[in-house]
Write an enzyme that holds these catalytic residues in place. Structure first.
Site, PDB file in Angstrom:
ATOM      1  N   TYR A  37       0.828  -1.206   0.000  1.00  9.39           N
ATOM      2  CA  TYR A  37       0.000   0.000   0.000  1.00  9.39           C
ATOM      3  C   TYR A  37       0.863   1.257   0.000  1.00  9.39           C
ATOM      4  CZ  TYR A  37      -3.764  -3.206   1.476  1.00  9.39           C
ATOM      5  OH  TYR A  37      -4.666  -4.228   1.576  1.00  9.39           O
ATOM      6  N   HIS A 103      -0.272 -12.071   1.242  1.00 13.10           N
ATOM      7  CA  HIS A 103      -1.209 -11.190   0.546  1.00 13.10           C
ATOM      8  C   HIS A 103      -1.847 -11.875  -0.668  1.00 13.10           C
ATOM      9  CE1 HIS A 103      -1.794  -6.583  -0.334  1.00 13.10           C
ATOM     10  NE2 HIS A 103      -2.905  -7.255  -0.504  1.00 13.10           N
ATOM     11  N   SER A 182     -13.195  -4.662   1.156  1.00 10.64           N
ATOM     12  CA  SER A 182     -14.132  -4.010   0.228  1.00 10.64           C
ATOM     13  C   SER A 182     -15.577  -4.391   0.515  1.00 10.64           C
ATOM     14  CB  SER A 182     -13.772  -4.339  -1.232  1.00 10.64           C
ATOM     15  OG  SER A 182     -12.519  -3.801  -1.568  1.00 10.64           O
ATOM     16  N   ARG A 186     -15.970  -1.410  -2.956  1.00 11.83           N
ATOM     17  CA  ARG A 186     -15.078  -0.348  -3.451  1.00 11.83           C
ATOM     18  C   ARG A 186     -15.849   0.954  -3.690  1.00 11.83           C
ATOM     19  NH1 ARG A 186     -10.202  -2.901  -4.731  1.00 11.83           N
ATOM     20  NH2 ARG A 186     -10.384  -5.142  -5.075  1.00 11.83           N
ATOM     21  N   PHE A 188     -18.989   1.227  -4.492  1.00 12.21           N
ATOM     22  CA  PHE A 188     -20.151   1.086  -5.369  1.00 12.21           C
ATOM     23  C   PHE A 188     -21.441   0.989  -4.571  1.00 12.21           C
ATOM     24  CE2 PHE A 188     -22.814  -0.524  -8.759  1.00 12.21           C
ATOM     25  CZ  PHE A 188     -22.296   0.112  -9.871  1.00 12.21           C
ATOM     26  N   GLY A 191     -22.772   4.683  -2.554  1.00 10.92           N
ATOM     27  CA  GLY A 191     -23.191   5.886  -3.267  1.00 10.92           C
ATOM     28  C   GLY A 191     -22.060   6.679  -3.888  1.00 10.92           C
TER      29      GLY A 191
END
Length: 314
Positions: A37, A103, A182, A186, A188, A191
């Protein structure tokens, strides 16, 4: 991840530090980062921002996906895992990480060898527990035979149901916690998406579900979901989180955000009760085959070991 990686221009370091401390103030007890990240920047941010409050939270990070000379690499060899871990400890400013995940699955390295590296790190006191991310039930069972796995992290939300194929059952069978990343799809199902107007560097611009021709179809589903949330007296993000929390006592959602108001909205979902009929309506909106588009583009999907749904074509 949102504070340093993958969603366009991240907030500044001071804003990121304020958000992390606000999360702790609100009672968040789990912070999940990774070597990848921000190419290490997210671990450095946590090291500067919240390690003085180390006793208040469980610290999780990840290896195997890393950045070498500014490039993303997938390397599950034991020597690489050890190198990534030592660098992470320096960036975080700590002598141990509570939960350390692989990961992704490096298919060139037997999972037993990668898990063995984590087991040795645990023996050395550098980590406290072992985790996997985006791996199959079969891989989980193989890993668990080498050393007990504490947590499996995989994407899970009303519109990503792959864990329901086998991984959730395997986690329950083995007593493994499930960390849902998520959980608001993500953004979606929060909103956040109205069209394909993504900022530079936003990973969603490369994901099939977030671009045409699938996007318009999926936005129609989101409008139905938004209306259901309004009728339930909550925000779409809160309904999505409530749905995830309802799926099992061993499931921990980790919604990411770079916005303090969104953080507070997300945290409030943990105190809400949702009518079973409303949750059933969520399932009806996102029935099998309802969502258009694959979860990842081909290059990213190649690194995913999680089972496919019956109607998925890769």
């Amino acid at each position: 991840m949102n504070l340093n990686h993958a969603y366009g221009t991240p907030p500044g370091e001071e804003e990121g530090a304020r958000l992390l401390n606000r999360a702790l103030d609100l009672g968040c007890t789990f912070l999940d980062t990774a070597a990848l990240y921000g190419m290490g920047a997210n671990e450095r941010l946590l090291g500067k921002a919240v390690m003085h409050r180390r006793a208040e939270f469980t610290l999780a990070s990840k290896c195997v996906l890393d950045a070498v000379d500014g490039q993303r690499v997938l390397d599950g060899r034991p020597e690489s895992i050890a190198r990534t871990l030592d660098a992470a400890l320096l960036r975080l400013g700590t002598d141990h990480i509570d939960l350390y995940y692989l990961h992704r699955l490096d298919r060139k390295v037997p999972i037993e060898e990668s898990v063995g590296a984590l087991a040795r790190a645990k023996e050395a006191g550098k980590i406290r527990a072992l985790g996997l991310s985006e791996m199959s039930a079969d891989t989980l069972r193989r890993a668990h035979a080498v050393h007990p796995i504490t947590a499996m992290q995989t994407e899970y939300s009303p519109w990503v149901r792959n864990p329901e194929v086998a991984v959730l059952d395997a986690c329950r069978d083995l007593g493994v916690g499930f960390v849902a990343f998520s959980p608001v799809a993500r953004g979606f199902l929060a909103g956040a998406i109205n069209g394909p107007n993504y900022a530079k560097g936003d990973v969603r611009a490369t994901m099939p579900r977030f671009v045409e021709p699938a996007l318009s179809y999926n936005l129609a589903l989101a409008r139905r979901f938004d209306a259901l949330a309004a009728s339930a007296g909550c925000t779409p993000a809160q309904l999505s989180l409530g749905w995830v929390l309802s799926r099992g006592a061993n499931i921990v959602p980790i919604p990411g955000t770079g916005n303090i108001a969104h953080l507070e909205e997300n945290m409030a979902a943990a105190t809400m009760t949702f009518d079973p009929a409303t949750l059933a309506d969520v399932d009806a909106i996102f029935a099998s085959g309802a969502v258009s588009g694959n979860r990842y583009p081909p290059a990213m999907q190649a690194q995913i070991d999680t089972e496919l749904l019956p109607d998925e074509v890769i």
